[in-house]
Design a protein around this motif. Structure first.
Motif, PDB file in Angstrom:
ATOM      1  N   UNK A 133       0.826  -1.205   0.000  1.00  0.00           N
ATOM      2  CA  UNK A 133       0.000   0.000   0.000  1.00  0.00           C
ATOM      3  C   UNK A 133       0.859   1.254   0.000  1.00  0.00           C
ATOM      4  N   UNK A 134       1.903   1.283   0.839  1.00  0.00           N
ATOM      5  CA  UNK A 134       2.721   2.486   0.924  1.00  0.00           C
ATOM      6  C   UNK A 134       3.634   2.621  -0.291  1.00  0.00           C
ATOM      7  N   UNK A 135       4.076   1.502  -0.849  1.00  0.00           N
ATOM      8  CA  UNK A 135       4.921   1.566  -2.043  1.00  0.00           C
ATOM      9  C   UNK A 135       4.146   2.149  -3.216  1.00  0.00           C
ATOM     10  N   UNK A 136       2.854   1.827  -3.314  1.00  0.00           N
ATOM     11  CA  UNK A 136       2.053   2.359  -4.408  1.00  0.00           C
ATOM     12  C   UNK A 136       1.925   3.860  -4.365  1.00  0.00           C
ATOM     13  N   UNK A 137       1.879   4.407  -3.166  1.00  0.00           N
ATOM     14  CA  UNK A 137       1.706   5.847  -3.036  1.00  0.00           C
ATOM     15  C   UNK A 137       2.926   6.629  -3.482  1.00  0.00           C
ATOM     16  N   UNK A 138       4.094   5.997  -3.442  1.00  0.00           N
ATOM     17  CA  UNK A 138       5.327   6.730  -3.737  1.00  0.00           C
ATOM     18  C   UNK A 138       6.066   6.195  -4.960  1.00  0.00           C
ATOM     19  N   UNK A 139       5.353   5.447  -5.802  1.00  0.00           N
ATOM     20  CA  UNK A 139       5.906   5.048  -7.088  1.00  0.00           C
ATOM     21  C   UNK A 139       7.246   4.347  -6.976  1.00  0.00           C
ATOM     22  N   UNK A 140       8.230   4.851  -7.694  1.00  0.00           N
ATOM     23  CA  UNK A 140       9.530   4.203  -7.765  1.00  0.00           C
ATOM     24  C   UNK A 140      10.503   4.677  -6.710  1.00  0.00           C
ATOM     25  N   UNK A 141      10.050   4.953  -5.510  1.00  0.00           N
ATOM     26  CA  UNK A 141      10.912   5.436  -4.439  1.00  0.00           C
ATOM     27  C   UNK A 141      12.033   4.422  -4.186  1.00  0.00           C
ATOM     28  N   UNK A 142      13.301   4.788  -4.409  1.00  0.00           N
ATOM     29  CA  UNK A 142      14.391   3.828  -4.200  1.00  0.00           C
ATOM     30  C   UNK A 142      14.511   3.382  -2.750  1.00  0.00           C
ATOM     31  N   UNK A 143      14.063   4.213  -1.824  1.00  0.00           N
ATOM     32  CA  UNK A 143      14.079   3.878  -0.403  1.00  0.00           C
ATOM     33  C   UNK A 143      13.250   2.621  -0.145  1.00  0.00           C
ATOM     34  N   UNK A 144      12.085   2.523  -0.798  1.00  0.00           N
ATOM     35  CA  UNK A 144      11.216   1.355  -0.666  1.00  0.00           C
ATOM     36  C   UNK A 144      11.697   0.232  -1.578  1.00  0.00           C
ATOM     37  N   UNK A 145      12.133   0.587  -2.795  1.00  0.00           N
ATOM     38  CA  UNK A 145      12.535  -0.418  -3.777  1.00  0.00           C
ATOM     39  C   UNK A 145      13.693  -1.270  -3.281  1.00  0.00           C
ATOM     40  N   UNK A 146      14.649  -0.685  -2.559  1.00  0.00           N
ATOM     41  CA  UNK A 146      15.788  -1.446  -2.056  1.00  0.00           C
ATOM     42  C   UNK A 146      15.328  -2.583  -1.141  1.00  0.00           C
ATOM     43  N   UNK A 147      14.352  -2.291  -0.279  1.00  0.00           N
ATOM     44  CA  UNK A 147      13.846  -3.317   0.625  1.00  0.00           C
ATOM     45  C   UNK A 147      13.122  -4.414  -0.150  1.00  0.00           C
ATOM     46  N   UNK A 148      12.316  -4.018  -1.134  1.00  0.00           N
ATOM     47  CA  UNK A 148      11.595  -5.006  -1.946  1.00  0.00           C
ATOM     48  C   UNK A 148      12.583  -5.914  -2.676  1.00  0.00           C
ATOM     49  N   UNK A 149      13.622  -5.325  -3.262  1.00  0.00           N
ATOM     50  CA  UNK A 149      14.613  -6.122  -3.988  1.00  0.00           C
ATOM     51  C   UNK A 149      15.312  -7.101  -3.056  1.00  0.00           C
ATOM     52  N   UNK A 150      15.631  -6.652  -1.850  1.00  0.00           N
ATOM     53  CA  UNK A 150      16.303  -7.548  -0.894  1.00  0.00           C
ATOM     54  C   UNK A 150      15.417  -8.725  -0.520  1.00  0.00           C
ATOM     55  N   UNK A 151      14.158  -8.435  -0.153  1.00  0.00           N
ATOM     56  CA  UNK A 151      13.269  -9.490   0.313  1.00  0.00           C
ATOM     57  C   UNK A 151      12.789 -10.386  -0.819  1.00  0.00           C
ATOM     58  N   UNK A 152      12.896  -9.913  -2.075  1.00  0.00           N
ATOM     59  CA  UNK A 152      12.471 -10.727  -3.216  1.00  0.00           C
ATOM     60  C   UNK A 152      13.358 -11.945  -3.425  1.00  0.00           C
ATOM     61  N   UNK A 153      14.464 -12.026  -2.693  1.00  0.00           N
ATOM     62  CA  UNK A 153      15.277 -13.242  -2.730  1.00  0.00           C
ATOM     63  C   UNK A 153      14.567 -14.400  -2.029  1.00  0.00           C
ATOM     64  N   UNK A 154      13.537 -14.076  -1.257  1.00  0.00           N
ATOM     65  CA  UNK A 154      12.770 -15.080  -0.509  1.00  0.00           C
ATOM     66  C   UNK A 154      11.525 -15.461  -1.295  1.00  0.00           C
ATOM     67  N   UNK A 155      11.320 -16.760  -1.524  1.00  0.00           N
ATOM     68  CA  UNK A 155      10.172 -17.214  -2.293  1.00  0.00           C
ATOM     69  C   UNK A 155       8.848 -16.857  -1.654  1.00  0.00           C
ATOM     70  N   UNK A 156       8.751 -16.948  -0.309  1.00  0.00           N
ATOM     71  CA  UNK A 156       7.495 -16.601   0.362  1.00  0.00           C
ATOM     72  C   UNK A 156       7.158 -15.135   0.147  1.00  0.00           C
ATOM     73  N   UNK A 157       8.174 -14.267   0.222  1.00  0.00           N
ATOM     74  CA  UNK A 157       7.905 -12.851  -0.008  1.00  0.00           C
ATOM     75  C   UNK A 157       7.437 -12.630  -1.442  1.00  0.00           C
ATOM     76  N   UNK A 158       8.104 -13.233  -2.422  1.00  0.00           N
ATOM     77  CA  UNK A 158       7.704 -13.045  -3.823  1.00  0.00           C
ATOM     78  C   UNK A 158       6.261 -13.479  -4.037  1.00  0.00           C
ATOM     79  N   UNK A 159       5.858 -14.592  -3.428  1.00  0.00           N
ATOM     80  CA  UNK A 159       4.488 -15.069  -3.598  1.00  0.00           C
ATOM     81  C   UNK A 159       3.502 -14.090  -2.971  1.00  0.00           C
ATOM     82  N   UNK A 160       3.774 -13.635  -1.751  1.00  0.00           N
ATOM     83  CA  UNK A 160       2.863 -12.693  -1.097  1.00  0.00           C
ATOM     84  C   UNK A 160       2.822 -11.366  -1.849  1.00  0.00           C
ATOM     85  N   UNK A 161       3.979 -10.906  -2.292  1.00  0.00           N
ATOM     86  CA  UNK A 161       4.058  -9.630  -3.000  1.00  0.00           C
ATOM     87  C   UNK A 161       3.272  -9.684  -4.306  1.00  0.00           C
TER      88      UNK A 161
END
Length: 262
Positions: free
Chosen positions: A171-199
């Protein structure tokens, strides 16, 4: 494809013909609605809707957004998310995003309930003494979402809690588009299969209130009701306040935490 297109595709795949009153006509190779069905229900051309999903049309009108929200039967929070994706705010990260108002800190220090302030990325910016006792003894770290995936044993019901925090970040990532502050966390956690599925489910929820069920080395099972409130003086910051919910399986957890302070 872009964030808007990804959200529309996820909602289309999650919406069944029964939900929108369409008859079953043979087996479907993919889940959910067809693009042509969404276009017809929303009153737009198939080509236009395909451009939206493919990211080639980035500025849909308010009327189109309203029609799509009705087709996908979005709740108010998901409707706001849809509009955020269509009208993203410019990324903004300043030192103030990591600073908590001293007056709020002084107020929280006097409370007899666990309370913390977090930013839109779920980084913990400040926690009062009871929250520190509740969290830090389990090596919480500065980010609630990262901790949920690195330390699932901290939660009695990890799946529910992880989905909750992922939906909050979505929800918060959508409000701020391509914010690198949020994107860095998403990229890190995307190494986890459970996170990718939930995301990939594109569920959105800013966790206004709910239940946290945790494990604590000294208190045992902890069951807390929580409420989150926006910090109006610092857009993007959220205040989270907890209170225990005594029942047959979880005693008065906050009272036990208070005893640890004495």
């Amino acid at each position: 494809m872009g964030a808007l297109g990804e959200f529309l595709r996820a909602r289309r795949q999650a919406t069944t013909p029964d939900q929108v009153g369409l008859p079953h006509v043979g087996d479907r190779r993919t889940p959910g609605l067809r693009r042509s069905e969404v276009a017809e229900l929303a009153g737009v051309s198939v080509d236009y809707y395909m451009r939206l999903e493919q990211g080639r049309e980035r500025r849909p009108s308010e009327q189109v957004l309203g029609a799509l929200a009705r087709v996908f039967q979005l709740d108010p929070e998901a409707v706001r998310h849809l509009h955020d994706l269509a009208r993203p705010r410019p990324p903004r990260l300043t030192p103030a995003d990591r600073q908590v108002n001293p007056a709020l800190i002084a107020l929280m220090q006097g409370w007899d309930h666990p309370a913390l302030v977090m930013n839109r990325r779920l980084d913990v910016l400040f926690e009062n003494r009871l929250a520190a006792l509740l969290c830090n003894e389990r090596d919480l770290g500065p980010n609630l979402l990262r901790h949920a995936f690195y330390h699932p044993e901290w939660y009695q019901d990890w799946h529910t809690a992880a989905n909750m925090w992922v939906a909050h970040l979505r929800a918060t990532a959508g409000a701020y588009g391509g914010d690198p502050f949020v994107r860095d966390l998403i990229d890190e956690l995307s190494q986890c299969g459970d996170f990718r599925r939930m995301w990939s489910s594109h569920d959105v929820r800013t966790n206004g209130q709910g239940i946290l069920q945790l494990r604590h080395p000294d208190v045992g099972e902890v069951k807390l009701a929580y409420e989150t409130l926006p910090v109006n003086s610092a857009p993007g910051q959220v205040l989270l306040v907890c209170e225990s919910m005594p029942d047959s399986h979880a005693a008065d957890s906050v009272a036990k935490l208070r005893e640890l302070l004495t």
